[in-house]
Write an enzyme that holds these catalytic residues in place. Structure first.
Site, mmCIF file in Angstrom:
data_model
loop_
_atom_site.group_PDB
_atom_site.id
_atom_site.type_symbol
_atom_site.label_atom_id
_atom_site.label_comp_id
_atom_site.label_asym_id
_atom_site.label_seq_id
_atom_site.Cartn_x
_atom_site.Cartn_y
_atom_site.Cartn_z
ATOM 1 N N GLU A 136 10.122 16.076 14.884
ATOM 2 C CA GLU A 136 10.547 15.880 13.391
ATOM 3 C C GLU A 136 9.720 16.941 12.542
ATOM 4 O O GLU A 136 8.400 17.051 12.528
ATOM 5 C CB GLU A 136 10.315 14.595 12.977
ATOM 6 N N CYS A 150 13.826 11.039 6.704
ATOM 7 C CA CYS A 150 13.726 10.752 8.096
ATOM 8 C C CYS A 150 15.148 10.686 8.794
ATOM 9 O O CYS A 150 15.273 10.973 9.744
ATOM 10 C CB CYS A 150 13.395 9.127 8.187
ATOM 11 N N LYS A 206 0.917 -1.152 -0.083
ATOM 12 C CA LYS A 206 -0.076 0.015 0.025
ATOM 13 C C LYS A 206 0.651 1.116 0.034
ATOM 14 O O LYS A 206 1.403 1.526 1.050
ATOM 15 C CB LYS A 206 -1.079 0.383 1.367
ATOM 16 N N GLU A 230 9.943 1.520 10.318
ATOM 17 C CA GLU A 230 10.829 2.474 10.263
ATOM 18 C C GLU A 230 10.270 3.607 10.025
ATOM 19 O O GLU A 230 9.641 4.203 9.270
ATOM 20 C CB GLU A 230 11.667 2.111 8.560
HETATM 21 P P1 NAD Z 1 2.688 8.513 7.725
HETATM 22 O O1 NAD Z 1 2.934 7.836 8.619
HETATM 23 O O2 NAD Z 1 1.415 9.548 7.728
HETATM 24 O O3 NAD Z 1 1.968 7.606 6.312
HETATM 25 C C1 NAD Z 1 3.021 6.550 5.875
HETATM 26 C C2 NAD Z 1 2.049 5.528 5.056
HETATM 27 O O4 NAD Z 1 1.064 5.031 6.374
HETATM 28 C C3 NAD Z 1 1.034 6.034 4.064
HETATM 29 O O5 NAD Z 1 1.053 4.997 3.122
HETATM 30 C C4 NAD Z 1 -0.237 6.414 4.897
HETATM 31 O O6 NAD Z 1 -1.353 6.216 3.883
HETATM 32 C C5 NAD Z 1 -0.338 4.973 5.775
HETATM 33 N N1 NAD Z 1 -1.270 5.236 7.061
HETATM 34 C C6 NAD Z 1 -1.739 6.292 7.455
HETATM 35 N N2 NAD Z 1 -2.445 6.025 8.328
HETATM 36 C C7 NAD Z 1 -2.494 4.656 8.505
HETATM 37 C C8 NAD Z 1 -3.111 3.815 9.513
HETATM 38 N N3 NAD Z 1 -3.889 4.014 10.566
HETATM 39 N N4 NAD Z 1 -2.884 2.419 9.330
HETATM 40 C C9 NAD Z 1 -1.895 1.956 8.308
HETATM 41 N N5 NAD Z 1 -1.453 2.742 7.638
HETATM 42 C C10 NAD Z 1 -1.579 4.147 7.630
HETATM 43 O O7 NAD Z 1 3.939 9.032 6.904
HETATM 44 P P2 NAD Z 1 4.263 9.882 5.776
HETATM 45 O O8 NAD Z 1 3.664 11.332 6.024
HETATM 46 O O9 NAD Z 1 3.678 9.464 4.384
HETATM 47 O O10 NAD Z 1 5.854 9.849 5.615
HETATM 48 C C11 NAD Z 1 6.577 10.872 6.566
HETATM 49 C C12 NAD Z 1 6.978 10.097 7.574
HETATM 50 O O11 NAD Z 1 7.804 8.840 7.415
HETATM 51 C C13 NAD Z 1 7.944 10.983 8.625
HETATM 52 O O12 NAD Z 1 7.804 10.702 9.815
HETATM 53 C C14 NAD Z 1 9.282 10.314 8.096
HETATM 54 O O13 NAD Z 1 10.398 10.227 9.423
HETATM 55 C C15 NAD Z 1 8.929 8.573 8.081
HETATM 56 N N6 NAD Z 1 9.913 7.949 7.563
HETATM 57 C C16 NAD Z 1 10.714 7.126 7.900
HETATM 58 C C17 NAD Z 1 11.747 6.531 7.139
HETATM 59 C C18 NAD Z 1 12.467 5.370 7.947
HETATM 60 O O14 NAD Z 1 13.255 4.644 7.347
HETATM 61 N N7 NAD Z 1 12.853 5.418 9.120
HETATM 62 C C19 NAD Z 1 11.951 6.733 5.921
HETATM 63 C C20 NAD Z 1 11.064 7.695 5.185
HETATM 64 C C21 NAD Z 1 10.082 8.422 6.124
#
Ligand code: NAD
Length: 472
Positions: free
Chosen positions: A377, A278, A169, A244
């Site tokens: 963040e 991240c 997804k 992650e």
């Molecule tokens: P997000 O957590 O809002 O969304 C990530 C994914 O999760 C999306 O596909 C979203 O649709 C889905 N999602 C949202 N709510 C959900 C739920 N209740 N259940 C299951 N899935 C759900 O994050 P974002 O805004 O898309 O990305 C930014 C974040 O990602 C930042 O906090 C960043 O640090 C983190 N990030 C971490 C890494 C790593 O490897 N540690 C890498 C890149 C980004």
């Protein structure tokens, strides 16, 4: 106008059962460039059923067969790199010069996993027992928008290498990129059901996946808040999880570092992926007695960063992905000012001559580690300079965070940098430069996540160890 109205289930492109449409924007202008039709819970169910049906046969494939599939997947992604790059520029606002290197990394995730398999023993003796590393089952991969192809290819490569089937997804904001990638991956000819991709909202499709009994493992990259929710949802069916999550990474500049050489690298670590990384090094720690020099060096380094339209090959910093992210980052800049940090460069509003979701590259001085901008963040090009008194103090500040994903240490003396690196609580520490080793583990300490990705470390999170005992 783009219309993305297909998802990928059981080897076919099908129309989602969900009817909701989501607007896609060009972040450089804010204009609507297309729409994606979102899947719903029934689509997720169909994808999970396909992955479940494909698992028994796929889990029996040999290492050699799966290595061959990984090489095939690499080749089809290489073939679509140009098309993918154009979509990353248009839909994500990623600067073309920077993103062209990222595209190559996406394809290489498959060959790196094929390499990790090379010497891996799925069956090995442990004293009188035989241990069989067994594929875990259906893997649900949930992906953020900030490196769509990189995360999809890495999570798919790991699942394939382990003998697992997948339901992916991606973020609804990456639909154009996902569509190009899905059509390329289809050409690799994987058995039906091994790969399924469902566009949809996180609180609908993502939520359903993290509760579904037929998913054995969730591999999630995204925010810490959603990661915690997935962990709670997964508990009921005892799903395995790899999370992650976010970061607030420190860059520790020791007093013997050459500031003129170091600061441009520290700024690049902070502004990586237009600040939407991240691992971004957003807290730059400097000895108090060197702070004036450090401020000047940092401002100089930021002044050389080219902020421009993502299609300009010279651009190094593009817009943020969405209006929501723009507003969020503006909120943090306002908060930094309100909490008494000194705005050294950048600030509120757009950079001169640019609109859309562009943010001014911003640097705050006089930041203390208890300020909101040093703790949360921000996910935009907003950096903090923090003074420390001694090496001990620097280590304490570096570790005084809920996160622990990455850190950088700069010193004129590699051995000294190494002793500091050893004491920093982070999944990855980079010394005197920015590096990536695809066979090394990647993941977070503390609230930056659970588990590791990449190489054998990532592979083993998709396997269960089964001990077989038999009569001698
Ligand atoms: P997000 O957590 O809002 O969304 C990530 C994914 O999760 C999306 O596909 C979203 O649709 C889905 N999602 C949202 N709510 C959900 C739920 N209740 N259940 C299951 N899935 C759900 O994050 P974002 O805004 O898309 O990305 C930014 C974040 O990602 C930042 O906090 C960043 O640090 C983190 N990030 C971490 C890494 C790593 O490897 N540690 C890498 C890149 C980004």
């Amino acid at each position: 106008m783009h219309l993305i109205d297909k998802i990928y289930i059981n080897g076919r492109f099908v129309t989602p059962q969900g009817h909701d449409m989501f607007d896609l924007h060009n972040p450089a202008s804010g204009e609507v460039i297309g729409q994606v039709r979102l899947g719903n819970e029934s689509d997720a169910d169909a994808a999970i059923a396909a992955a479940k049906a494909a698992f028994p046969a796929f889990s029996q494939t040999s290492k050699k067969q799966r290595q061959e599939m990984l090489r095939q997947l690499h080749d089809v992604v290489v073939d679509c790199e140009e098309e993918l790059l154009a979509a990353v520029v248009e839909e994500y606002g990623g600067p073309v010069g920077v993103m062209s290197q990222w595209m190559a990394m996406a394809a290489n995730n498959f060959t790196a996993m094929a390499e990790a398999l090379e010497d891996y023993q799925f069956v090995r003796p442990v004293k009188s027992a035989t241990v069989v590393m067994t594929p875990i089952g259906v893997v649900g991969a949930i992906i953020p928008w900030n490196s769509n192809s990189g995360f999809i290819t890495n999570k798919l490569a790991t699942a394939i290498a382990a003998g697992c089937t997948t339901v992916i997804k991606p973020s609804e904001m990456s639909a154009l990129q996902t569509d190009i990638l899905a059509r390329a991956l289809h050409k690799a000819g994987l058995p039906d059901g091994v790969l399924n991709i469902v566009n949809g909202r996180g609180d609908v499709v993502g939520e359903h996946m993290s509760r579904h009994r037929d998913i054995a493992k969730i591999s999630f990259t995204g925010s810490t808040a959603v990661g915690k929710r997935i962990l709670r949802n997964s508990a009921e069916s005892m799903k395995r999880v790899t999370l992650e999550l976010g970061g607030k990474s420190p860059t520790v500049i020791l007093d013997d570092a050459n500031l003129a050489e170091t600061m441009p690298i520290a700024i690049a670590a902070g502004f990586m992926n237009s600040g939407q990384a991240c691992i971004a090094g957003t807290r730059i720690l400097v000895p108090a007695h060197m702070m004036k020099q450090a401020e000047a060096a940092a401002i100089d380094a930021i002044n050389t960063v080219v902020v421009d339209q993502p299609g300009n090959p010279k651009s190094q910093l593009g817009p943020l992905v969405s209006q929501t992210q723009y507003d969020r980052v503006q909120g943090y800049i306002a908060k930094g000012i309100a909490e008494g940090a000194t705005l050294l460069t950048g600030g509120l509003g757009h950079p001169a001559g640019l609109g859309g979701y562009f943010v001014r590259p911003t640097l705050f001085g006089d930041v203390t580690n208890d300020m909101t901008i040093a703790r949360e963040e921000i996910f935009g090009p907003v950096l903090c300079l923090i003074a420390y008194d001694s090496e001990e103090d620097a280590i304490a500040i570096a570790n005084d965070t809920d996160y622990g994903l990455q850190a950088c240490v700069f010193s004129g003396n590699d051995a000294r940098a190494r002793t500091v690196a050893d004491r920093i609580d982070a999944g990855r520490v980079l010394i005197n430069g920015l590096f990536h080793e695809p066979q090394a583990p990647f993941g977070g300490f503390k609230q930056s996540g659970l588990g590791r990705e990449f190489g054998v470390f990532g592979l083993e999170t998709h396997l269960e160890a089964k001990a077989i005992h038999a009569r001698p």
